[in-house]
Design a protein around this motif. Structure first.
Motif, PDB file in Angstrom:
ATOM      1  N   ILE A  12      10.751   5.029   9.744  1.00 39.64           N
ATOM      2  CA  ILE A  12       8.602   5.173  10.017  1.00 39.64           C
ATOM      3  C   ILE A  12       9.677   6.306  10.122  1.00 39.64           C
ATOM      4  O   ILE A  12       8.540   7.051   9.634  1.00 39.64           O
ATOM      5  N   TRP A  72       2.578  -0.659  16.029  1.00 36.63           N
ATOM      6  CA  TRP A  72       2.956  -1.265  14.363  1.00 36.63           C
ATOM      7  C   TRP A  72       2.955  -2.208  14.480  1.00 36.63           C
ATOM      8  O   TRP A  72       3.254  -3.035  15.218  1.00 36.63           O
ATOM      9  N   ILE A 117       1.134   0.422  10.366  1.00 35.27           N
ATOM     10  CA  ILE A 117       0.781   1.062  11.054  1.00 35.27           C
ATOM     11  C   ILE A 117      -0.540   0.479  10.610  1.00 35.27           C
ATOM     12  O   ILE A 117      -1.541   1.122  10.106  1.00 35.27           O
TER      13      ILE A 117
END
Length: 66
Positions: free
Chosen positions: A12, A44, A55
């Motif tokens: 991420i 998330w 997200i």
């Protein structure tokens, strides 16, 4: 005995740690929060695949608020 194995499926924040926390299994998906230091903690959602880790949009969050 329960054994849980975590595997990185999507990076991420490639320039730093994301500190995932608050894991909850909901509607066949893993819901958790990530804090990268700049924006605070953000939710998330993941189905366990790279493409299914995202997200959520504000509209999705409003539809499942408790």
């Amino acid at each position: 005995m329960l054994c849980i194995i975590f595997e990185l499926i999507k990076d991420i924040y490639p320039n730093g740690g994301s500190n995932p926390d608050n894991f909850t299994y909901f509607n066949s998906k893993l819901v958790y929060t990530v804090g990268e230091g700049m924006h605070g903690r953000e939710p998330w959602i993941s189905d366990g695949s790279k493409g299914g880790t995202f997200i959520p949009s504000g509209a999705l969050l409003k539809s499942v608020s408790i």
